[in-house]
Design an enzyme around this catalytic site. Structure first.
Site, PDB file in Angstrom:
ATOM      1  N   ASP A  58       0.497  -3.538   7.947  1.00 51.49           N
ATOM      2  CA  ASP A  58       1.634  -3.387   7.381  1.00 51.49           C
ATOM      3  C   ASP A  58       2.625  -2.275   7.055  1.00 51.49           C
ATOM      4  OD1 ASP A  58       2.921  -5.682   4.840  1.00 51.49           O
ATOM      5  OD2 ASP A  58       3.160  -3.400   4.321  1.00 51.49           O
ATOM      6  N   TYR A  82       8.442   3.939   4.856  1.00 51.75           N
ATOM      7  CA  TYR A  82       7.398   4.694   4.817  1.00 51.75           C
ATOM      8  C   TYR A  82       6.721   5.906   5.615  1.00 51.75           C
ATOM      9  CZ  TYR A  82       5.393   0.094   2.874  1.00 51.75           C
ATOM     10  OH  TYR A  82       5.144  -0.234   1.656  1.00 51.75           O
ATOM     11  N   LYS A 119       9.214  -3.225   7.510  1.00 56.61           N
ATOM     12  CA  LYS A 119      10.167  -3.995   6.477  1.00 56.61           C
ATOM     13  C   LYS A 119      11.311  -3.345   6.759  1.00 56.61           C
ATOM     14  CE  LYS A 119       5.939  -4.057   3.376  1.00 56.61           C
ATOM     15  NZ  LYS A 119       4.974  -2.758   4.127  1.00 56.61           N
ATOM     16  N   HIS A 121      12.205  -5.535   2.563  1.00 57.55           N
ATOM     17  CA  HIS A 121      11.960  -4.567   1.524  1.00 57.55           C
ATOM     18  C   HIS A 121      12.097  -4.611   0.277  1.00 57.55           C
ATOM     19  CE1 HIS A 121       9.321  -0.712   1.946  1.00 57.55           C
ATOM     20  NE2 HIS A 121       8.847  -1.571   0.601  1.00 57.55           N
ATOM     21  N   LEU A 164      -5.706  -3.536  -4.646  1.00 53.42           N
ATOM     22  CA  LEU A 164      -6.119  -3.204  -6.312  1.00 53.42           C
ATOM     23  C   LEU A 164      -5.716  -2.302  -6.760  1.00 53.42           C
ATOM     24  CD1 LEU A 164      -8.729  -1.465  -3.145  1.00 53.42           C
ATOM     25  CD2 LEU A 164      -8.731  -3.646  -4.604  1.00 53.42           C
ATOM     26  N   SER A 179      -6.395   1.896   3.392  1.00 51.91           N
ATOM     27  CA  SER A 179      -7.545   3.229   2.391  1.00 51.91           C
ATOM     28  C   SER A 179      -7.445   4.230   4.207  1.00 51.91           C
ATOM     29  CB  SER A 179      -9.166   3.581   2.169  1.00 51.91           C
ATOM     30  OG  SER A 179      -9.516   4.424   2.065  1.00 51.91           O
ATOM     31  N   VAL A 180      -7.765   6.050   3.897  1.00 49.73           N
ATOM     32  CA  VAL A 180      -7.573   6.180   4.711  1.00 49.73           C
ATOM     33  C   VAL A 180      -9.118   7.413   5.168  1.00 49.73           C
ATOM     34  CG1 VAL A 180      -4.805   7.513   5.522  1.00 49.73           C
ATOM     35  CG2 VAL A 180      -6.797   8.794   3.834  1.00 49.73           C
ATOM     36  N   ARG A 183     -14.008   3.668   3.175  1.00 56.65           N
ATOM     37  CA  ARG A 183     -13.670   2.811   2.242  1.00 56.65           C
ATOM     38  C   ARG A 183     -12.777   1.518   3.466  1.00 56.65           C
ATOM     39  NH1 ARG A 183     -11.034   5.614  -2.056  1.00 56.65           N
ATOM     40  NH2 ARG A 183     -12.287   6.391  -4.054  1.00 56.65           N
ATOM     41  N   ASN A 236     -14.043  -2.493   2.582  1.00 52.68           N
ATOM     42  CA  ASN A 236     -12.381  -3.589   2.386  1.00 52.68           C
ATOM     43  C   ASN A 236     -12.392  -4.576   3.050  1.00 52.68           C
ATOM     44  OD1 ASN A 236     -12.303  -1.664  -0.520  1.00 52.68           O
ATOM     45  ND2 ASN A 236      -9.624  -0.971   0.702  1.00 52.68           N
TER      46      ASN A 236
HETATM   47  P1  NAD Z   1      -3.739  -0.708  -2.975  1.00 52.79           P
HETATM   48  O1  NAD Z   1      -3.739  -0.877  -3.990  1.00 52.79           O
HETATM   49  O2  NAD Z   1      -4.308  -0.886  -1.587  1.00 52.79           O
HETATM   50  O3  NAD Z   1      -5.102   1.002  -3.004  1.00 52.79           O
HETATM   51  C1  NAD Z   1      -4.716   2.483  -2.680  1.00 52.79           C
HETATM   52  C2  NAD Z   1      -5.730   3.238  -2.895  1.00 52.79           C
HETATM   53  O4  NAD Z   1      -6.553   2.464  -3.926  1.00 52.79           O
HETATM   54  C3  NAD Z   1      -6.339   4.395  -2.323  1.00 52.79           C
HETATM   55  O5  NAD Z   1      -5.321   4.850  -2.089  1.00 52.79           O
HETATM   56  C4  NAD Z   1      -7.470   4.506  -2.670  1.00 52.79           C
HETATM   57  O6  NAD Z   1      -7.294   5.522  -3.887  1.00 52.79           O
HETATM   58  C5  NAD Z   1      -8.232   3.516  -3.377  1.00 52.79           C
HETATM   59  N1  NAD Z   1      -9.273   2.918  -3.099  1.00 52.79           N
HETATM   60  C6  NAD Z   1      -8.557   2.065  -1.468  1.00 52.79           C
HETATM   61  N2  NAD Z   1      -9.654   1.521  -1.248  1.00 52.79           N
HETATM   62  C7  NAD Z   1     -11.161   1.927  -1.935  1.00 52.79           C
HETATM   63  C8  NAD Z   1     -12.608   1.553  -2.335  1.00 52.79           C
HETATM   64  N3  NAD Z   1     -12.914   1.124  -1.239  1.00 52.79           N
HETATM   65  N4  NAD Z   1     -13.130   2.277  -3.273  1.00 52.79           N
HETATM   66  C9  NAD Z   1     -12.164   2.728  -4.588  1.00 52.79           C
HETATM   67  N5  NAD Z   1     -10.569   3.069  -4.276  1.00 52.79           N
HETATM   68  C10 NAD Z   1     -10.296   3.162  -2.868  1.00 52.79           C
HETATM   69  O7  NAD Z   1      -2.481   0.394  -3.108  1.00 52.79           O
HETATM   70  P2  NAD Z   1      -0.542   0.203  -1.862  1.00 52.79           P
HETATM   71  O8  NAD Z   1      -1.179   1.307  -0.821  1.00 52.79           O
HETATM   72  O9  NAD Z   1       0.387   0.949  -2.371  1.00 52.79           O
HETATM   73  O10 NAD Z   1      -0.729  -1.196  -1.426  1.00 52.79           O
HETATM   74  C11 NAD Z   1      -1.622  -1.131  -0.137  1.00 52.79           C
HETATM   75  C12 NAD Z   1      -0.745  -1.285   1.038  1.00 52.79           C
HETATM   76  O11 NAD Z   1       0.661  -2.305   0.421  1.00 52.79           O
HETATM   77  C13 NAD Z   1       0.410  -0.717   1.132  1.00 52.79           C
HETATM   78  O12 NAD Z   1      -0.303   0.511   1.779  1.00 52.79           O
HETATM   79  C14 NAD Z   1       2.177  -1.186   1.432  1.00 52.79           C
HETATM   80  O13 NAD Z   1       1.570  -1.902   3.533  1.00 52.79           O
HETATM   81  C15 NAD Z   1       1.391  -2.604   0.638  1.00 52.79           C
HETATM   82  N6  NAD Z   1       3.132  -2.011   0.109  1.00 52.79           N
HETATM   83  C16 NAD Z   1       4.077  -2.751   0.413  1.00 52.79           C
HETATM   84  C17 NAD Z   1       5.023  -3.017  -0.548  1.00 52.79           C
HETATM   85  C18 NAD Z   1       6.380  -3.406  -0.481  1.00 52.79           C
HETATM   86  O14 NAD Z   1       6.848  -2.571  -1.531  1.00 52.79           O
HETATM   87  N7  NAD Z   1       6.621  -4.346  -0.170  1.00 52.79           N
HETATM   88  C19 NAD Z   1       4.760  -1.394  -2.134  1.00 52.79           C
HETATM   89  C20 NAD Z   1       3.900  -0.970  -2.037  1.00 52.79           C
HETATM   90  C21 NAD Z   1       2.684  -1.043  -0.863  1.00 52.79           C
END
Ligand code: NAD
Length: 276
Positions: A46, A51, A76, A109, A191, A232-233, A237, A241
């Site tokens: 995604d 981005y 998007k 978006h 998360l 996550s990078v 993780r 996940n």
């Molecule tokens: P997320 O809830 O996926 O959280 C990511 C963060 O959680 C990471 O940066 C890290 O700090 C932590 N994390 C991840 N895996 C973990 C693990 N196993 N243990 C501990 N900590 C962990 O948040 P996100 O990136 O904002 O959302 C996920 C995806 O949703 C985005 O990458 C994007 O593709 C999408 N998104 C879409 C919109 C939209 O407006 N449509 C907005 C935000 C995000």
């Protein structure tokens, strides 16, 4: 390797129930992260024009050597590209950056209520779909009035609404509307960007099931029927996940997680987010 289940969209295309999100992944880190995710078993990625890492996602896809038909790629339309002609142009640009000749899912978006032209954008999405350039079209961050307007004024029901959704913001009303109208709910920030992983109930359930807090939260989503796209990078993780398909949460544990609902958002409110 993890077996990710699929969910049928309203046009018979299926979407993996768990994918990899690349929001806030720096361009220079993106190809490595996406390759890591593909190696770990993710097949759905995604991204978004906003981005600024579509080209790097494309690099990872092409260098992976994976068959295009095994991948599910979402991007998007950014707010400033809303409108009929500009949507068609933005789609071409995104597809070019991704190095693909079709997309699996294209999303508006944000509704950007102040501009109020998402119906025009949606008509362009319908054309892209009719022309076979994208396998499914959907929206993101649409609230009930925005969805109702699309349903009233246009021909195609969105396949997906991608919304902020996690135990602190479970979006019951939207999920109900989606279910009634055949729209798949996709959870962004599943998360809560890590914010809820220290909650007592989450850490207690992690201990009970012998899983990590993130795995408990992702399992809650899967059992609600949401599509999830955690980001996550960190390789460990990324692997953790997707390793969520070998256990289930008991009813009362799901109910205990539901108690975390406090309406907290980690992102903007779609009713007032008009950045273009
Ligand atoms: P997320 O809830 O996926 O959280 C990511 C963060 O959680 C990471 O940066 C890290 O700090 C932590 N994390 C991840 N895996 C973990 C693990 N196993 N243990 C501990 N900590 C962990 O948040 P996100 O990136 O904002 O959302 C996920 C995806 O949703 C985005 O990458 C994007 O593709 C999408 N998104 C879409 C919109 C939209 O407006 N449509 C907005 C935000 C995000």
């Amino acid at each position: 390797m993890a077996e990710v289940g699929s969910i049928a969209l309203n046009n018979e295309v299926t979407i993996p129930q768990l994918g990899f999100g690349v929001y806030q992944v720096a361009p220079e880190d993106t190809a490595k992260a996406v390759r890591g995710a593909l190696d770990a078993g993710y097949r759905s990625i995604d991204t978004a024009a906003a981005y600024q890492n579509e080209a790097e996602v494309g690099d990872a896809l092409s260098s992976s050597g994976m068959a295009r038909s095994d991948l599910f790629i979402t991007t998007k339309l950014w707010n400033s590209d809303q409108g009929y002609d500009s949507t068609l142009r933005a789609f071409d640009e995104s597809l070019g950056k991704l190095g693909l000749d079709y997309l699996d899912l294209y999303l508006i978006h944000w509704p950007v209520p102040k501009r109020g032209i998402y119906v025009d954008s949606w008509r362009a999405m319908q054309k892209l779909y009719a022309d076979g350039r994208v396998r499914a079209i959907g929206v993101s961050n649409f609230h009930l009035p925005h969805l109702r307007r699309l349903l009233d004024e246009t021909a195609i029901v969105p396949a997906v609404n991608q919304i902020e959704l996690h135990p602190q913001l479970p979006q019951a009303e939207l999920r109900r509307f989606h279910a009634e109208n055949g729209i798949v709910t996709e959870a962004w920030s599943p998360l809560a960007q890590g914010a809820l992983l220290g909650e007592g109930i989450i850490t207690a359930l992690a201990a009970k099931y012998g899983k990590s807090p993130a795995q408990i939260v992702l399992r809650w989503h899967l059992e609600l029927g949401n599509v999830v796209i955690p980001k996550s990078v960190t390789p460990s993780r990324i692997a953790e996940n997707i390793d969520v398909f070998d256990f289930e949460l008991a009813e009362d544990d799901l109910a205990a997680i539901d108690e975390l609902d406090n309406g907290n958002r980690v992102g903007p409110d779609p009713d007032t987010f008009n950045l273009a």
